[in-house]
Design an enzyme around this catalytic site. Structure first.
Site, PDB file in Angstrom:
ATOM      1  N   GLU A  47     -27.243 -30.766  42.542  1.00 38.04           N
ATOM      2  CA  GLU A  47     -26.443 -29.588  42.925  1.00 38.04           C
ATOM      3  C   GLU A  47     -25.314 -29.343  41.930  1.00 38.04           C
ATOM      4  O   GLU A  47     -24.208 -28.966  42.322  1.00 38.04           O
ATOM      5  CB  GLU A  47     -25.873 -29.733  44.340  1.00 38.04           C
ATOM      6  CG  GLU A  47     -26.873 -29.554  45.437  1.00 38.04           C
ATOM      7  CD  GLU A  47     -27.591 -28.227  45.362  1.00 38.04           C
ATOM      8  OE1 GLU A  47     -27.010 -27.263  44.840  1.00 38.04           O
ATOM      9  OE2 GLU A  47     -28.749 -28.178  45.794  1.00 38.04           O
TER      10      GLU A  47
HETATM   11  C1  LIG Z   1     -33.101 -37.114  43.276  1.00 36.16           C
HETATM   12  C2  LIG Z   1     -32.951 -35.738  42.737  1.00 36.16           C
HETATM   13  C3  LIG Z   1     -33.227 -34.658  43.543  1.00 36.16           C
HETATM   14  C4  LIG Z   1     -33.166 -33.365  43.025  1.00 36.16           C
HETATM   15  N1  LIG Z   1     -33.568 -32.304  43.804  1.00 36.16           N
HETATM   16  C5  LIG Z   1     -33.711 -31.090  43.224  1.00 36.16           C
HETATM   17  C6  LIG Z   1     -34.314 -30.015  43.941  1.00 36.16           C
HETATM   18  O1  LIG Z   1     -34.694 -30.156  45.106  1.00 36.16           O
HETATM   19  N2  LIG Z   1     -34.480 -28.833  43.309  1.00 36.16           N
HETATM   20  C7  LIG Z   1     -34.084 -28.639  42.040  1.00 36.16           C
HETATM   21  O2  LIG Z   1     -34.265 -27.553  41.517  1.00 36.16           O
HETATM   22  N3  LIG Z   1     -33.484 -29.638  41.321  1.00 36.16           N
HETATM   23  C8  LIG Z   1     -33.304 -30.849  41.887  1.00 36.16           C
HETATM   24  N4  LIG Z   1     -32.743 -31.874  41.173  1.00 36.16           N
HETATM   25  C9  LIG Z   1     -32.341 -31.640  39.810  1.00 36.16           C
HETATM   26  C10 LIG Z   1     -30.841 -31.724  39.608  1.00 36.16           C
HETATM   27  O3  LIG Z   1     -30.215 -30.604  40.158  1.00 36.16           O
HETATM   28  C11 LIG Z   1     -30.608 -31.888  38.107  1.00 36.16           C
HETATM   29  O4  LIG Z   1     -31.037 -33.208  37.773  1.00 36.16           O
HETATM   30  C12 LIG Z   1     -29.177 -31.695  37.716  1.00 36.16           C
HETATM   31  O5  LIG Z   1     -28.786 -30.359  37.901  1.00 36.16           O
HETATM   32  C13 LIG Z   1     -28.923 -32.080  36.251  1.00 36.16           C
HETATM   33  O6  LIG Z   1     -29.892 -31.509  35.412  1.00 36.16           O
HETATM   34  P1  LIG Z   1     -30.690 -32.427  34.377  1.00 36.16           P
HETATM   35  O7  LIG Z   1     -31.245 -33.579  35.095  1.00 36.16           O
HETATM   36  O8  LIG Z   1     -31.622 -31.569  33.628  1.00 36.16           O
HETATM   37  O9  LIG Z   1     -29.588 -32.993  33.410  1.00 36.16           O
HETATM   38  P2  LIG Z   1     -28.995 -32.228  32.144  1.00 36.16           P
HETATM   39  O10 LIG Z   1     -28.691 -30.826  32.496  1.00 36.16           O
HETATM   40  O11 LIG Z   1     -29.849 -32.505  30.981  1.00 36.16           O
HETATM   41  O12 LIG Z   1     -27.616 -33.005  31.989  1.00 36.16           O
HETATM   42  C14 LIG Z   1     -27.512 -34.278  31.355  1.00 36.16           C
HETATM   43  C15 LIG Z   1     -26.034 -34.591  31.119  1.00 36.16           C
HETATM   44  O13 LIG Z   1     -25.476 -33.586  30.282  1.00 36.16           O
HETATM   45  C16 LIG Z   1     -24.363 -32.991  30.888  1.00 36.16           C
HETATM   46  N5  LIG Z   1     -24.310 -31.568  30.569  1.00 36.16           N
HETATM   47  C17 LIG Z   1     -25.315 -30.685  30.617  1.00 36.16           C
HETATM   48  N6  LIG Z   1     -24.893 -29.474  30.274  1.00 36.16           N
HETATM   49  C18 LIG Z   1     -23.587 -29.573  30.017  1.00 36.16           C
HETATM   50  C19 LIG Z   1     -22.584 -28.650  29.622  1.00 36.16           C
HETATM   51  N7  LIG Z   1     -22.827 -27.362  29.446  1.00 36.16           N
HETATM   52  N8  LIG Z   1     -21.334 -29.124  29.451  1.00 36.16           N
HETATM   53  C20 LIG Z   1     -21.046 -30.419  29.656  1.00 36.16           C
HETATM   54  N9  LIG Z   1     -21.954 -31.329  30.010  1.00 36.16           N
HETATM   55  C21 LIG Z   1     -23.209 -30.916  30.206  1.00 36.16           C
HETATM   56  C22 LIG Z   1     -24.560 -33.207  32.383  1.00 36.16           C
HETATM   57  O14 LIG Z   1     -23.333 -33.186  33.078  1.00 36.16           O
HETATM   58  C23 LIG Z   1     -25.217 -34.583  32.402  1.00 36.16           C
HETATM   59  O15 LIG Z   1     -24.249 -35.589  32.369  1.00 36.16           O
HETATM   60  C24 LIG Z   1     -32.746 -33.160  41.695  1.00 36.16           C
HETATM   61  C25 LIG Z   1     -32.417 -34.252  40.907  1.00 36.16           C
HETATM   62  C26 LIG Z   1     -32.523 -35.529  41.398  1.00 36.16           C
HETATM   63  C27 LIG Z   1     -32.202 -36.691  40.502  1.00 36.16           C
END
Ligand SMILES: Cc1cc2nc3c(=O)[nH]c(=O)nc-3n(C[C@H](O)[C@H](O)[C@H](O)COP(=O)(O)OP(=O)(O)OC[C@H]3O[C@@H](n4cnc5c(N)ncnc54)[C@H](O)[C@@H]3O)c2cc1C
Length: 606
Positions: free
Chosen positions: A442
């Site tokens: 989220e």
């Molecule tokens: C158990 C679990 C359940 C989930 N359930 C759902 C679901 O039901 N539906 C759904 O759609 N998604 C779901 N998610 C996805 C979740 O919302 C994302 O994992 C989360 O938003 C982060 O995206 P990412 O994993 O691609 O990480 P990334 O976006 O790649 O981020 C990696 C790191 O980079 C940092 N970062 C990225 N962009 C920036 C920026 N612009 N500035 C500064 N720092 C940045 C982040 O803070 C993080 O520390 C779930 C994830 C998990 C682990």
């Protein structure tokens, strides 16, 4: 040691003393309700949570869902829990009577969900997402879409998901790749892959309704090109019966650190001819619609983090009261009886910190829920707008502060148990693993930091931020009138000025050098969260101070357990103001001098 769920006295305090939930009965929507109805709802939630959710929290953690290439298997208790939740009416409880609901207010249902999450956060994930998905259809769907999907979702025959994230896109949804091609019949065909989709496949319901973000071919770049689609696992015939399997395939399950009983899925859309999707609302407005669900979900995530923190607090408190170990520093007699560890000041420090985090986080989320309620049902348009403005501003902190400090509470619970805290025979390590998700999904902490500093504090010419400052000032004024709350006046006044000044300095830099202004936004988020948490603690302290009257309750007519309850609230507020709030000063100093250490660090230097 048995595991109690939350604290009924505290829930009662939050609903009826802090938030004045009874006043809701004066609003037309709730005129037919009574406090008895509200309490009966909470009793039902607690009973169902204890019987059907708590029973398999640990079992599901060590028997995670499996996928054999054909179907997903969950331990059978999960389906019993889903059925019990649906049969008790909680999937539809917030809908109007005429729409098959119980017309119950947000705060009551949020507290009810608190019991379920406290009992088993992972199994609660299914109804949590389903309710949110159905709300989206209810708010933005056509009459035909509502007629087709809402009844089975309300009854628990269908569940819902939110499918935003893709293998390449999580935080930056503007760049999603899933595409939607218009079909001749007015529907669309979806192609792409989604990842981390919670509940994306399961064996609980006849059908799963995915709410999918995708870009219609030729749509504008960025977030303005994103649309929202209803994409069911099985197509639904006009008479409501299930039709063919849609072109949505489970590519695999992900194996997680915690929250294990909520399946985490990789879904492929359109491996064959394209998955049939139905546009929800208008094209290109999908992200706006999804924000409705995300904003609800964000309070929900904060709440989940708060109650996990609460459960660890409860357990470690009970443990500390029973575990004999060592003697007090003043006692040099090795033959004397050992004390229970709660007698050690350092253990009480850890318990008090947990109390401040867990009860503070729960109160914060319940307060946010009451703003949500007011933004929909308060008497005047102006009151509704004010509530919306304030909620919109504080949502990043309501999601992030409980997520960070609920987890910290769980870490302290492990520490209170010592070696026992680290082994799986005790529940606190699972709480920690479950809770570790909450600062990630989220929106990560970083994303909420950027949101609040880069957008929210400036929105509507800073009207929400000004309202926040004014609201705090009003509480400070109240505190100055109460003997037992006077000690909070100066610290919160100073904190308020520090937040206002830091915000001014950082936002002034925003236009000129956004990279620099936003480089340390996560620290700003924490600072803001601490000030918000202090306000929430002051609000609780004001109630306690009023109830106790003068002389710390000694002259009051209250029963001793009540005096202890209110004194506990005051002491936790005192702890927060003395130990946690002052952390904002080094944070503000670092932020205002625009420290460049992370910003200037080069990739190659690592
Ligand atoms: C158990 C679990 C359940 C989930 N359930 C759902 C679901 O039901 N539906 C759904 O759609 N998604 C779901 N998610 C996805 C979740 O919302 C994302 O994992 C989360 O938003 C982060 O995206 P990412 O994993 O691609 O990480 P990334 O976006 O790649 O981020 C990696 C790191 O980079 C940092 N970062 C990225 N962009 C920036 C920026 N612009 N500035 C500064 N720092 C940045 C982040 O803070 C993080 O520390 C779930 C994830 C998990 C682990």
């Amino acid at each position: 040691m048995s595991q109690r769920l939350l604290n009924d006295r505290d829930i009662d305090f939050l609903l009826y003393e802090l938030l004045n939930t009874e006043a809701l009965m004066q609003r037309p929507r709730y005129q037919e309700h009574s406090r008895e109805v509200f309490n009966a709802t909470l009793d039902t939630a607690k009973t169902v949570a204890e019987k059907y959710f708590a029973n398999h929290n640990a079992k599901a953690d060590s028997n995670e869902p499996t996928f054999d290439g054909d179907k997903v298997t969950l331990i059978p208790e999960t389906k019993e829990a889903w059925n019990a939740f649906a049969e008790a009416g909680f999937l539809a409880a917030h809908y109007d009577f005429e729409d098959g609901g119980m017309q119950l207010p947000e705060v009551i249902l949020r507290a009810a969900m608190g019991y379920f999450s406290a009992a088993n956060i992972a199994t609660t994930g299914y109804p949590f997402l389903s309710i949110g998905s159905a709300n989206l259809i209810n708010s933005f769907g056509s009459d035909a879409q509502k007629a087709k999907f809402l009844p089975p979702m309300q009854e628990g025959r269908f569940a819902g998901t939110m499918a935003l994230t893709e293998p390449g896109q999580g935080s930056a949804l503007a760049d999603i790749k899933t595409t939607a091609k218009p079909a001749a019949d007015g529907s669309y065909r979806l192609f792409g892959q989604k990842m981390f989709i919670s509940g994306g496949d399961q064996s609980l319901t006849d059908n799963i309704v995915h709410m999918v973000l995708a870009k219609i071919e030729g749509a504008p770049a960025g977030t303005k090109g994103i649309s929202l689609f209803i994409c069911p696992k099985f197509l639904v015939n006009d008479d409501g019966s299930l039709g063919e399997r849609n072109d949505v395939a489970l590519a695999g399950l992900l194996h997680k650190m915690g929250y294990r009983n909520t399946t985490s899925t990789v879904l492929s859309f359109g491996e064959k001819d394209g998955a049939v999707g139905y546009l929800l609302g208008e094209p290109h407005k999908g992200l706006n619609y999804m924000f409705q669900m995300m904003n609800e979900a964000r309070i929900g995530v904060g709440m989940g983090a708060a109650v996990l923190g609460y459960q660890g607090f409860n357990y470690s408190l009970d443990y500390a009261r029973e575990r004999p170990q060592g003697r007090l520093p003043s006692n040099k007699n090795p033959e004397s009886k050992q004390v229970n560890i709660i007698q050690h000041a350092d253990v009480r420090r850890m318990l008090l910190a947990q109390k401040a985090y867990a009860e503070g986080a729960l109160a914060m989320c319940m307060f946010a829920s009451s703003l949500f309620e007011d933004s929909h049902t308060a008497e005047t348009e102006q009151q509704r707008q004010q509530a919306f403005l304030l909620l919109d501003l504080i949502t990043p902190m309501v999601k992030s502060w409980p997520s960070k400090y609920g987890l910290k509470a769980n870490e302290l619970a492990i520490q209170v148990l010592g070696g026992s805290g680290y082994i799986r025979e005790y529940p606190v390590e699972q709480y920690y693993r479950d809770n570790r998700l909450n600062p990630i999904h989220e929106g990560t902490e970083a994303i909420h930091g950027l949101d609040v500093l880069g957008r929210k504090v400036l929105l509507n010419k800073g009207a929400g931020f000004k309202l926040f400052l004014d609201s705090l000032a009003a509480s400070i004024e109240q505190a100055s009138q109460l003997e037992l709350a006077k000690e909070f006046v100066t610290p919160l006044n100073n904190a308020l000025s520090t937040l206002a000044e830091t915000t001014r300095v950082l936002t002034e830099k925003l236009g000129e050098d956004p990279e620099l202004s936003l480089a340390n936004a996560t620290v700003y988020l924490d600072l803001f969260g601490r000030v918000l948490a202090s306000w929430i603690w002051l609000k609780q302290a004001l109630v306690a101070a009023e109830k106790l009257g003068t002389n710390n309750g000694q002259a009051s007519q209250l029963h001793e357990t009540e005096v202890n309850f209110y004194r506990g609230k005051l002491q936790a507020a005192r702890y927060y103001f003395q130990w946690e709030l002052p952390e904002i000063y080094p944070q503000a100093e670092l932020l205002q001098r625009f420290d460049r250490a992370p910003l200037d660090m080069q990739d190659a230097w690592f």
